[in-house]
Design a protein around this motif. Structure first.
Motif, PDB file in Angstrom:
ATOM      1  N   MET A   1       0.845  -1.185   0.000  1.00 30.48           N
ATOM      2  CA  MET A   1       0.000   0.000   0.000  1.00 30.48           C
ATOM      3  C   MET A   1       0.895   1.255   0.000  1.00 30.48           C
ATOM      4  O   MET A   1       1.844   1.357   0.757  1.00 30.48           O
ATOM      5  N   LEU A   2       0.576   2.173  -0.857  1.00 26.92           N
ATOM      6  CA  LEU A   2       1.325   3.425  -0.988  1.00 26.92           C
ATOM      7  C   LEU A   2       1.047   4.346   0.191  1.00 26.92           C
ATOM      8  O   LEU A   2      -0.099   4.587   0.538  1.00 26.92           O
ATOM      9  N   LYS A   3       2.119   4.804   0.802  1.00 27.51           N
ATOM     10  CA  LYS A   3       1.969   5.731   1.919  1.00 27.51           C
ATOM     11  C   LYS A   3       2.395   7.117   1.461  1.00 27.51           C
ATOM     12  O   LYS A   3       3.309   7.267   0.659  1.00 27.51           O
ATOM     13  N   LYS A   4       1.730   8.122   2.011  1.00 29.02           N
ATOM     14  CA  LYS A   4       2.011   9.500   1.605  1.00 29.02           C
ATOM     15  C   LYS A   4       3.456   9.890   1.862  1.00 29.02           C
ATOM     16  O   LYS A   4       4.064  10.585   1.061  1.00 29.02           O
ATOM     17  N   TYR A   5       4.035   9.462   2.992  1.00 22.92           N
ATOM     18  CA  TYR A   5       5.410   9.846   3.287  1.00 22.92           C
ATOM     19  C   TYR A   5       6.391   9.259   2.268  1.00 22.92           C
ATOM     20  O   TYR A   5       7.427   9.847   1.990  1.00 22.92           O
ATOM     21  N   GLU A   6       6.056   8.080   1.696  1.00 27.18           N
ATOM     22  CA  GLU A   6       6.912   7.492   0.671  1.00 27.18           C
ATOM     23  C   GLU A   6       6.928   8.360  -0.586  1.00 27.18           C
ATOM     24  O   GLU A   6       7.964   8.550  -1.207  1.00 27.18           O
ATOM     25  N   MET A   7       5.776   8.884  -0.949  1.00 24.36           N
ATOM     26  CA  MET A   7       5.683   9.790  -2.093  1.00 24.36           C
ATOM     27  C   MET A   7       6.476  11.061  -1.808  1.00 24.36           C
ATOM     28  O   MET A   7       7.213  11.560  -2.655  1.00 24.36           O
ATOM     29  N   GLY A   8       6.339  11.583  -0.600  1.00 26.80           N
ATOM     30  CA  GLY A   8       7.086  12.788  -0.204  1.00 26.80           C
ATOM     31  C   GLY A   8       8.586  12.555  -0.236  1.00 26.80           C
ATOM     32  O   GLY A   8       9.338  13.385  -0.748  1.00 26.80           O
ATOM     33  N   ALA A   9       9.026  11.417   0.276  1.00 21.12           N
ATOM     34  CA  ALA A   9      10.454  11.089   0.268  1.00 21.12           C
ATOM     35  C   ALA A   9      10.974  10.967  -1.162  1.00 21.12           C
ATOM     36  O   ALA A   9      12.077  11.414  -1.475  1.00 21.12           O
ATOM     37  N   MET A  10      10.166  10.372  -2.037  1.00 19.83           N
ATOM     38  CA  MET A  10      10.576  10.237  -3.435  1.00 19.83           C
ATOM     39  C   MET A  10      10.725  11.620  -4.083  1.00 19.83           C
ATOM     40  O   MET A  10      11.711  11.882  -4.777  1.00 19.83           O
ATOM     41  N   LEU A  11       9.765  12.485  -3.847  1.00 23.76           N
ATOM     42  CA  LEU A  11       9.846  13.840  -4.416  1.00 23.76           C
ATOM     43  C   LEU A  11      11.067  14.590  -3.890  1.00 23.76           C
ATOM     44  O   LEU A  11      11.780  15.244  -4.654  1.00 23.76           O
ATOM     45  N   LEU A  12      11.305  14.498  -2.595  1.00 29.08           N
ATOM     46  CA  LEU A  12      12.484  15.156  -2.011  1.00 29.08           C
ATOM     47  C   LEU A  12      13.772  14.593  -2.614  1.00 29.08           C
ATOM     48  O   LEU A  12      14.692  15.342  -2.935  1.00 29.08           O
TER      49      LEU A  12
END
Length: 135
Positions: free
Chosen positions: A1-12
């Motif tokens: 399951m995709l977590k929001k913090y994972e998306m944020g870490a990827m963007l950073l």
């Protein structure tokens, strides 16, 4: 399951990598000898300009791809601490009107520290290379 913090870490990770890549590329395109001269004017050995530019260039690409994220992040932390204390601190947080201050350096430093301590980032090759047995 995709977590929001994972998306944020990827963007950073991608933005940090791109930023360092461009800075490294600029050092080489602008003439590494100019950067070496600037380093020497600060009392830093000129050959370190090449080392820093290479870390920024290659590390930036690695960061974008998500290869060696923690190691590269630590190298970026060292570069940013050096930049702040050796070049930018006397200029103040916002600069002196002629040169930029260390505000961007603090942001890049903070993102680098975060990526050095976070567990994973989405779509990073580290996830494929260093697959966790807990998954």
């Amino acid at each position: 399951m995709l977590k929001k913090y994972e998306m944020g870490a990827m963007l950073l990770r991608i933005v940090l990598g791109f930023t360092f890549f461009i800075h490294g590329l600029d050092k080489f395109q602008g003439g590494i000898s100019n950067t070496a001269g600037f380093f020497e004017s600060l009392g830093i050995p000129g050959f370190l300009a090449f080392v820093v530019a290479l870390i920024e260039l290659v590390g930036g690409i690695a960061m974008i791809l998500g290869i060696g994220t923690r190691v590269v992040s630590v190298l970026f932390v060292l570069i940013m601490v050096g930049a702040i204390f050796m070049a930018k601190l006397p200029l103040g947080f916002l600069g002196d009107g002629q040169m930029a201050g260390y505000e961007l350096d603090v942001v890049l430093l903070t993102i680098s520290v975060y990526l050095a301590i976070v567990n994973k980032s989405m779509f990073a090759l580290d996830n494929v290379i260093f697959r966790s047995k807990q998954e």
